[in-house]
Design an enzyme around this catalytic site. Structure first.
Site, mmCIF file in Angstrom:
data_model
loop_
_atom_site.group_PDB
_atom_site.id
_atom_site.type_symbol
_atom_site.label_atom_id
_atom_site.label_comp_id
_atom_site.label_asym_id
_atom_site.label_seq_id
_atom_site.Cartn_x
_atom_site.Cartn_y
_atom_site.Cartn_z
ATOM 1 N N LYS A 66 -11.387 4.525 19.227
ATOM 2 C CA LYS A 66 -10.520 5.698 19.374
ATOM 3 C C LYS A 66 -10.871 6.536 20.595
ATOM 4 O O LYS A 66 -10.006 7.186 21.172
ATOM 5 C CB LYS A 66 -10.534 6.557 18.106
ATOM 6 C CG LYS A 66 -9.762 5.925 16.960
ATOM 7 C CD LYS A 66 -9.053 6.964 16.084
ATOM 8 C CE LYS A 66 -8.064 6.275 15.135
ATOM 9 N NZ LYS A 66 -7.315 7.186 14.293
ATOM 10 N N LYS A 123 0.786 4.526 12.971
ATOM 11 C CA LYS A 123 1.557 5.753 13.151
ATOM 12 C C LYS A 123 1.509 6.213 14.583
ATOM 13 O O LYS A 123 2.435 6.817 15.094
ATOM 14 C CB LYS A 123 0.955 6.885 12.313
ATOM 15 C CG LYS A 123 1.117 6.758 10.854
ATOM 16 C CD LYS A 123 0.767 8.110 10.226
ATOM 17 C CE LYS A 123 -0.213 7.931 9.084
ATOM 18 N NZ LYS A 123 -1.592 8.188 9.507
ATOM 19 N N LYS A 133 -2.279 -3.750 14.982
ATOM 20 C CA LYS A 133 -1.781 -3.407 13.654
ATOM 21 C C LYS A 133 -0.627 -2.417 13.768
ATOM 22 O O LYS A 133 -0.537 -1.683 14.752
ATOM 23 C CB LYS A 133 -2.901 -2.838 12.783
ATOM 24 C CG LYS A 133 -3.301 -1.414 13.114
ATOM 25 C CD LYS A 133 -4.266 -0.906 12.061
ATOM 26 C CE LYS A 133 -4.368 0.605 12.108
ATOM 27 N NZ LYS A 133 -3.249 1.306 11.446
HETATM 28 P P1 ATP Z 1 -3.349 6.341 12.964
HETATM 29 O O1 ATP Z 1 -2.668 5.459 13.968
HETATM 30 O O2 ATP Z 1 -3.118 7.816 13.162
HETATM 31 O O3 ATP Z 1 -4.816 5.975 12.716
HETATM 32 P P2 ATP Z 1 -2.612 4.717 10.719
HETATM 33 O O4 ATP Z 1 -1.244 4.145 10.738
HETATM 34 O O5 ATP Z 1 -3.764 3.830 11.065
HETATM 35 O O6 ATP Z 1 -2.583 6.032 11.599
HETATM 36 P P3 ATP Z 1 -4.194 6.019 8.670
HETATM 37 O O7 ATP Z 1 -3.834 7.396 8.202
HETATM 38 O O8 ATP Z 1 -5.327 5.839 9.638
HETATM 39 O O9 ATP Z 1 -2.856 5.328 9.268
HETATM 40 O O10 ATP Z 1 -4.465 5.091 7.397
HETATM 41 C C1 ATP Z 1 -3.958 5.384 6.117
HETATM 42 C C2 ATP Z 1 -4.128 4.181 5.212
HETATM 43 O O11 ATP Z 1 -3.201 3.153 5.604
HETATM 44 C C3 ATP Z 1 -5.529 3.546 5.254
HETATM 45 O O12 ATP Z 1 -5.876 3.166 3.936
HETATM 46 C C4 ATP Z 1 -5.344 2.322 6.128
HETATM 47 O O13 ATP Z 1 -6.260 1.288 5.781
HETATM 48 C C5 ATP Z 1 -3.890 1.921 5.805
HETATM 49 N N1 ATP Z 1 -3.241 1.248 6.940
HETATM 50 C C6 ATP Z 1 -2.985 1.791 8.157
HETATM 51 N N2 ATP Z 1 -2.347 0.911 8.950
HETATM 52 C C7 ATP Z 1 -2.174 -0.227 8.201
HETATM 53 C C8 ATP Z 1 -1.570 -1.495 8.464
HETATM 54 N N3 ATP Z 1 -0.996 -1.764 9.643
HETATM 55 N N4 ATP Z 1 -1.570 -2.421 7.480
HETATM 56 C C9 ATP Z 1 -2.132 -2.144 6.276
HETATM 57 N N5 ATP Z 1 -2.732 -0.983 5.963
HETATM 58 C C10 ATP Z 1 -2.749 -0.007 6.910
HETATM 59 MG MG MG Z 2 -5.797 4.589 11.347
#
Ligand code: ATP
Ligand code: MG
Length: 334
Positions: free
Chosen positions: A114, A200, A197
């Site tokens: 990050k 968001k 992956k």
């Molecule tokens: P950011 O990009 O801000 O890190 P993010 O999409 O990774 O956002 P988080 O809030 O970090 O989302 O994660 C929330 C939950 O969603 C965690 O339990 C994480 O393991 C799960 N998660 C995030 N992205 C994925 C994905 N692509 N596939 C499966 N699980 C996911």
């Molecule tokens: Mg994340």
């Protein structure tokens, strides 16, 4: 059994968050036995490790609460709250920061990812973030923490911090939280790049299916999703080295709670031109009811705020008990 997990209000929820986290949480909540508890929180303290526009943060917090409720998190059965409304998270994090070692945090791969090349320019909060995460679960003496594989290292750290706290102060205060790795929780990939992956914070909205996308958005995003020219293979082995193809088939299988092999049997030999419309309809069918509930909930922001305030009051009652024990163990005056 006490389950604790959180999600950051850094954007709108996507299919990866749903399949990888929230759908599992709903299933865990639905399987709770009397005496067991589940706490789900919106991690706004975590979100500000990277600057967030205040108005966007406020809006994202409400939207995520609404999306979680729309997806089936029930504030009557699980404790749903946002982290900053329970100040004990930050307070325990400080105490635990005095337990965690700099060397331990230096080994955290997520900080390396990050912060990127500009390590010196990253916030201190981003570096210390895994300790706040440890506080999030230890505050409630969580026994089980649902984690994706991106979070396994942080849970290990939480266990190390709990062990060192208990040893340093000669107490049995924190139980060691166990990871709960859901069987059917794939890592959903970006629709534009099978190596990344779904996320968001990806700048391209075409890379993800948001829980709030309309049926037409979903159809268009799936139509444009990257694939390869090969047809759907006969078996799982045929997906090796084809991350985009695998991703689409996995999404289909997971949404229908079916093994990938069984989906492949249905579509073997067909091209993605045929598979994609079928996939889009499976996604639309799964997300449409969530979407409708989401819109209803979001039309009443005061009701969302009230649900969160109520969840925070319940969480605080538990948090205060732990913190009183921590104060006593550390030697703070009453
Ligand atoms: P950011 O990009 O801000 O890190 P993010 O999409 O990774 O956002 P988080 O809030 O970090 O989302 O994660 C929330 C939950 O969603 C965690 O339990 C994480 O393991 C799960 N998660 C995030 N992205 C994925 C994905 N692509 N596939 C499966 N699980 C996911
Ligand atoms: Mg994340």
């Amino acid at each position: 059994m006490r389950i604790v997990s959180g999600i950051q209000p850094t954007g709108s929820l996507h299919l990866g968050n749903y399949l990888g986290a929230i759908r599992q949480w709903v299933r865990m909540q639905d399987a709770l036995q009397p005496g067991q508890q589940a706490l789900f929180f919106i991690a706004d303290l975590h979100a500000i490790t990277v600057f967030q526009e205040p108005a966007s943060l406020r809006q994202a917090t409400r939207e995520i609460a609404a999306a979680m409720m729309a997806a089936g998190i029930d504030p009557a059965r699980a404790i749903l709250f946002n982290q900053s409304q329970v100040p004990e998270h930050a307070e325990l994090a400080w105490v635990l920061e005095c337990i965690a070692r700099i060397g331990w945090l230096n080994r955290m791969t997520q900080f390396k990812e990050k912060s990127g090349k500009d390590r010196e320019g990253a916030s201190v909060g981003l570096f210390a973030y895994p300790v706040l995460q440890a506080a999030d679960v230890l505050l409630y003496k969580a026994t089980h923490v649902p984690v994706g594989d991106d979070q396994k290292q942080h849970l290990e750290l939480a266990r190390d911090i709990a062990t060192k706290f208990n040893t340093d102060y000669g107490v049995e205060l924190f139980p060691l939280p166990e990871p709960l790795i859901a069987a059917a929780a794939p890592r959903v990939r970006s629709l534009r790049d099978g190596a990344a992956k779904m996320s968001k914070s990806d700048p391209s909205d075409m890379s993800r299916i948001n829980l709030t996308d309309t049926a037409d958005d979903i159809r268009q995003k799936i139509r444009k999703a990257r694939t390869d020219p090969e047809p759907i293979p006969q078996d799982v082995k045929g997906l090796e080295g084809r991350p985009e193809a695998r991703n689409l088939v996995e999404i289909y299988a997971t949404l229908q709670d079916r093994p990938v092999a069984s989906v492949l049997q249905d579509y073997a030999g067909q091209g993605f031109g045929q598979f994609k419309p079928a996939l889009a309809e499976v996604i639309v069918a799964a997300l449409e009811p969530i979407n409708a509930r989401f819109r209803d909930l979001l039309a009443h922001p005061q009701a969302i705020d009230a649900a969160l305030a109520n969840g925070a009051a319940q969480a605080r009652a538990l948090a205060r008990e732990t913190l009183a024990e921590v104060h006593a163990a550390v030697g703070f005056l009453k």
